[in-house]
Write a protein that holds these residues in place. Structure first.
Motif, PDB file in Angstrom:
ATOM      1  N   THR A 153       0.861  -1.179   0.000  1.00  0.00           N
ATOM      2  CA  THR A 153       0.000   0.000   0.000  1.00  0.00           C
ATOM      3  C   THR A 153       0.900   1.232   0.000  1.00  0.00           C
ATOM      4  O   THR A 153       2.135   1.129   0.099  1.00  0.00           O
ATOM      5  N   PHE A 154       0.281   2.415  -0.077  1.00  0.00           N
ATOM      6  CA  PHE A 154       1.073   3.638  -0.130  1.00  0.00           C
ATOM      7  C   PHE A 154       1.871   3.876   1.153  1.00  0.00           C
ATOM      8  O   PHE A 154       2.841   4.631   1.150  1.00  0.00           O
ATOM      9  N   SER A 155       1.491   3.237   2.228  1.00  0.00           N
ATOM     10  CA  SER A 155       2.270   3.367   3.470  1.00  0.00           C
ATOM     11  C   SER A 155       3.626   2.680   3.330  1.00  0.00           C
ATOM     12  O   SER A 155       4.548   2.942   4.115  1.00  0.00           O
ATOM     13  N   ASP A 156       3.752   1.789   2.332  1.00  0.00           N
ATOM     14  CA  ASP A 156       5.026   1.114   2.070  1.00  0.00           C
ATOM     15  C   ASP A 156       5.919   1.910   1.121  1.00  0.00           C
ATOM     16  O   ASP A 156       7.087   1.563   0.933  1.00  0.00           O
ATOM     17  N   VAL A 157       5.377   2.951   0.486  1.00  0.00           N
ATOM     18  CA  VAL A 157       6.162   3.808  -0.407  1.00  0.00           C
ATOM     19  C   VAL A 157       6.809   4.874   0.459  1.00  0.00           C
ATOM     20  O   VAL A 157       6.201   5.889   0.795  1.00  0.00           O
ATOM     21  N   LEU A 158       8.063   4.652   0.842  1.00  0.00           N
ATOM     22  CA  LEU A 158       8.728   5.482   1.836  1.00  0.00           C
ATOM     23  C   LEU A 158       9.684   6.474   1.176  1.00  0.00           C
ATOM     24  O   LEU A 158      10.521   6.086   0.360  1.00  0.00           O
ATOM     25  N   THR A 159       9.568   7.733   1.540  1.00  0.00           N
ATOM     26  CA  THR A 159      10.427   8.775   0.978  1.00  0.00           C
ATOM     27  C   THR A 159      10.376  10.017   1.848  1.00  0.00           C
ATOM     28  O   THR A 159       9.402  10.248   2.571  1.00  0.00           O
ATOM     29  N   THR A 160      11.451  10.806   1.779  1.00  0.00           N
ATOM     30  CA  THR A 160      11.456  12.134   2.394  1.00  0.00           C
ATOM     31  C   THR A 160      11.659  13.199   1.326  1.00  0.00           C
ATOM     32  O   THR A 160      11.771  14.386   1.648  1.00  0.00           O
ATOM     33  N   ASN A 161      11.732  12.757   0.057  1.00  0.00           N
ATOM     34  CA  ASN A 161      11.920  13.683  -1.062  1.00  0.00           C
ATOM     35  C   ASN A 161      10.597  14.398  -1.367  1.00  0.00           C
ATOM     36  O   ASN A 161       9.559  13.753  -1.551  1.00  0.00           O
ATOM     37  N   LYS A 162      10.623  15.728  -1.444  1.00  0.00           N
ATOM     38  CA  LYS A 162       9.400  16.503  -1.625  1.00  0.00           C
ATOM     39  C   LYS A 162       8.712  16.186  -2.948  1.00  0.00           C
ATOM     40  O   LYS A 162       7.482  16.075  -3.017  1.00  0.00           O
ATOM     41  N   HIS A 163       9.519  16.043  -4.020  1.00  0.00           N
ATOM     42  CA  HIS A 163       8.925  15.749  -5.328  1.00  0.00           C
ATOM     43  C   HIS A 163       8.240  14.384  -5.316  1.00  0.00           C
ATOM     44  O   HIS A 163       7.105  14.242  -5.793  1.00  0.00           O
ATOM     45  N   PHE A 164       8.922  13.398  -4.748  1.00  0.00           N
ATOM     46  CA  PHE A 164       8.354  12.049  -4.721  1.00  0.00           C
ATOM     47  C   PHE A 164       7.114  12.008  -3.827  1.00  0.00           C
ATOM     48  O   PHE A 164       6.164  11.265  -4.094  1.00  0.00           O
ATOM     49  N   MET A 165       7.112  12.796  -2.766  1.00  0.00           N
ATOM     50  CA  MET A 165       5.932  12.856  -1.894  1.00  0.00           C
ATOM     51  C   MET A 165       4.726  13.420  -2.638  1.00  0.00           C
ATOM     52  O   MET A 165       3.592  12.966  -2.444  1.00  0.00           O
ATOM     53  N   LEU A 166       4.976  14.396  -3.531  1.00  0.00           N
ATOM     54  CA  LEU A 166       3.886  14.949  -4.338  1.00  0.00           C
ATOM     55  C   LEU A 166       3.358  13.911  -5.327  1.00  0.00           C
ATOM     56  O   LEU A 166       2.152  13.805  -5.558  1.00  0.00           O
ATOM     57  N   LYS A 168       3.452  10.678  -4.937  1.00  0.00           N
ATOM     58  CA  LYS A 168       2.709   9.709  -4.117  1.00  0.00           C
ATOM     59  C   LYS A 168       1.316  10.232  -3.782  1.00  0.00           C
ATOM     60  O   LYS A 168       0.318   9.504  -3.887  1.00  0.00           O
ATOM     61  N   LYS A 169       1.239  11.501  -3.401  1.00  0.00           N
ATOM     62  CA  LYS A 169      -0.051  12.106  -3.048  1.00  0.00           C
ATOM     63  C   LYS A 169      -0.983  12.141  -4.257  1.00  0.00           C
ATOM     64  O   LYS A 169      -2.183  11.850  -4.153  1.00  0.00           O
ATOM     65  N   LYS A 170      -0.424  12.481  -5.416  1.00  0.00           N
ATOM     66  CA  LYS A 170      -1.214  12.516  -6.651  1.00  0.00           C
ATOM     67  C   LYS A 170      -1.737  11.118  -6.993  1.00  0.00           C
ATOM     68  O   LYS A 170      -2.891  10.947  -7.391  1.00  0.00           O
ATOM     69  N   ALA A 171      -0.885  10.103  -6.826  1.00  0.00           N
ATOM     70  CA  ALA A 171      -1.287   8.729  -7.138  1.00  0.00           C
ATOM     71  C   ALA A 171      -2.393   8.245  -6.209  1.00  0.00           C
ATOM     72  O   ALA A 171      -3.330   7.559  -6.649  1.00  0.00           O
ATOM     73  N   GLU A 172      -2.310   8.600  -4.932  1.00  0.00           N
ATOM     74  CA  GLU A 172      -3.367   8.223  -3.990  1.00  0.00           C
ATOM     75  C   GLU A 172      -4.705   8.811  -4.413  1.00  0.00           C
ATOM     76  O   GLU A 172      -5.748   8.160  -4.317  1.00  0.00           O
ATOM     77  N   LYS A 173      -4.682  10.030  -4.911  1.00  0.00           N
ATOM     78  CA  LYS A 173      -5.908  10.702  -5.337  1.00  0.00           C
ATOM     79  C   LYS A 173      -6.476  10.082  -6.603  1.00  0.00           C
ATOM     80  O   LYS A 173      -7.682   9.821  -6.707  1.00  0.00           O
ATOM     81  N   LEU A 174      -5.595   9.815  -7.583  1.00  0.00           N
ATOM     82  CA  LEU A 174      -6.056   9.320  -8.880  1.00  0.00           C
ATOM     83  C   LEU A 174      -6.287   7.811  -8.896  1.00  0.00           C
ATOM     84  O   LEU A 174      -6.776   7.280  -9.884  1.00  0.00           O
TER      85      LEU A 174
END
Length: 465
Positions: A153-166, A168-174
């Motif tokens: 799940t998205f909780s397993d997609v681990l990152t502190t990179n701001k771009h990658f976090m965006l 991830k957030k976009k993918a959760e929405k779409l």
């Protein structure tokens, strides 16, 4: 040496070469009698060379006839046949399935025989069909539909990179959408983990999740695996659903899409447009409700330039697109993920490693990580297995990383005006001297200053003309 001797030596050399080739080669004359048959062909067919050489083809392979034998068909038509499947039973009753390329042999314009280069795909076909059966078996348990394996799940997609976090957030929405998705990124960036997360965040989470690597299956079998087969479509074919039908109500993940043949990409496009599949050899159409998520390890633009991806298919898949950036472009994740992997292997290996020492950190931050997160995880796993202390050190690094010297950390650039103006002045004078071939008069003209001024500056700044 006479002509006959030269001819005999040439034939011996040719025969030796053909025997060394790691392909099944079978040659017959115009009468259909075998004149060459190598060991690879004998192994494929489950025969001895002596059982075939000098004998009529149909006597050795009685299940074939003038029409089903690709060799005899080429003798009759004098036209080549490329990549045609052939199924037959040999003298010992063993069923053999091959993919043949068969070519007529002409000498001085006259047909003298035919040569066949065959690939045995019986085993590959069995494995491929077994794959479909496994997928089907996972879906049906005691007659009830069960969820396919999609554990991330998205909780397993681990990152502190701001771009990658965006991203991830976009993918959760779409993820809630039913539109097709294209994910691209280098190998090891976590594309399947990302795709499984999308599935589990979608309305199809309770449905099947089926993944298929398009590069892992031979081209001639991939179509039947994806779309299924109809009884009688080829020798031995049975009614079997393909992965599209098995993924009905869920998600079908096609990895390495750019490895799929162009004609098959066109059929995939039709399924995306119509929502219907037709089994190989069937005229019936079956409606399916499948969300297709595709992945590639190259940029789509490059794949289209190199004719690996159809443009019309790309524009259909390009509704929702995600790029997973490589690890070297998110440096902050290197040490963050390293600590997470160390914690994971501490638990698995029952160790108490507290982290990386400073030298190991420098190597990690310098390395380009061509294998991305996968390479980082395997590196940590290796180091955790060989380390003896409380920290992972440069001594514990795999051999490929031990030779990497950490680059010195550059300090912040100086903002002192006088120092920067002096450096710029020196560089401009050097450039002018180089452009003028060392002629001070010409350099002065280029710099738009008097010759005496230039000579003074050269001496003051200690510049070698």
């Amino acid at each position: 040496m006479g002509l006959n001797s030269v001819s005999n030596v040439t034939e011996e050399i040719l025969s030796a070469i053909l025997k060394c080739i790691d392909e099944a080669i079978h040659v017959v004359n115009t009468e259909g009698i075998t004149i060459f048959y190598n060991q690879v062909a004998a192994r494929h067919d489950g025969l001895e060379i002596s059982e075939v050489i000098g004998k009529p083809l149909l006597s050795v392979f009685p299940s074939l006839n003038d029409q089903s034998s690709t060799l005899l068909k080429v003798i009759e038509t004098k036209k080549p046949i490329y990549n045609e499947t052939q199924s037959f039973v040999n003298l010992h009753g063993r069923k053999i399935e091959t993919v043949n390329t068969t070519l007529p042999i002409f000498v001085q314009g006259q047909l003298i025989g035919a040569v066949e280069i065959a690939k045995d795909y019986s085993r590959i076909k069995q494995l491929s069909e077994r794959l479909v059966e496994i997928q089907k078996g996972l879906r049906l348990s005691n007659g009830k539909a069960v969820k396919q394996q999609a554990g991330y799940t998205f909780s397993d997609v681990l990152t502190t990179n701001k771009h990658f976090m965006l991203v991830k957030k976009k993918a959760e929405k779409l993820a809630k959408s039913d539109s097709p998705i294209l994910v691209y990124g280098e190998s090891g960036t976590g594309k399947e983990l990302f795709v499984q997360s999308i599935h589990n965040a979608s309305k199809r989470a309770a449905g099947p999740f089926i993944a298929q690597n398009c590069a892992a299956i031979p081209e001639n079998l991939l179509e039947s695996i994806l779309f299924g087969t109809s009884k009688g479509s080829y020798t031995g074919a049975v009614d079997r659903p393909g992965l599209f039908e098995l993924a009905n109500g869920g998600t079908l993940f096609l990895d390495e899409l750019n490895s799929m043949p162009f004609d098959l990409q066109a059929k995939l496009l039709r399924v995306l447009e119509d929502g219907a599949v037709r089994r190989v050899g069937s005229t019936n159409v079956t409606s399916v409700n499948v969300r297709v998520i595709s992945a590639m390890n190259v940029y789509p633009g490059k794949a289209m330039e190199e004719n690996q991806l159809r443009t019309d298919l790309f524009y259909r898949l390009n509704v929702l697109t995600f790029e997973l950036i490589p690890l070297r472009q998110r440096k902050e994740d290197i040490l963050y993920l390293s600590d997470l992997f160390i914690s994971q292997y501490n638990h698995e290996l029952r160790k108490h490693v507290t982290g990386l020492d400073e030298k190991a950190k420098s190597v990690f931050l310098t390395h380009q990580w061509p294998g991305n997160v996968r390479e980082l995880k395997h590196t940590i796993e290796y180091m955790m297995n060989v380390c003896e202390g409380e920290k992972l050190t440069a001594h514990d690094l795999p051999m490929m990383l031990k030779n990497i010297a950490p680059e010195p950390v550059s300090s912040a650039p100086s903002l002192v005006l006088r120092e920067n103006l002096k450096e710029l002045e020196v560089q401009l004078i050097k450039d002018a001297l180089e452009a003028s071939g060392g002629n001070i008069q010409q350099a002065a003209i280029l710099l738009d200053i008097p010759r005496q001024t230039l000579q003074y500056k050269i001496k003051k700044l200690n510049i070698q003309p």
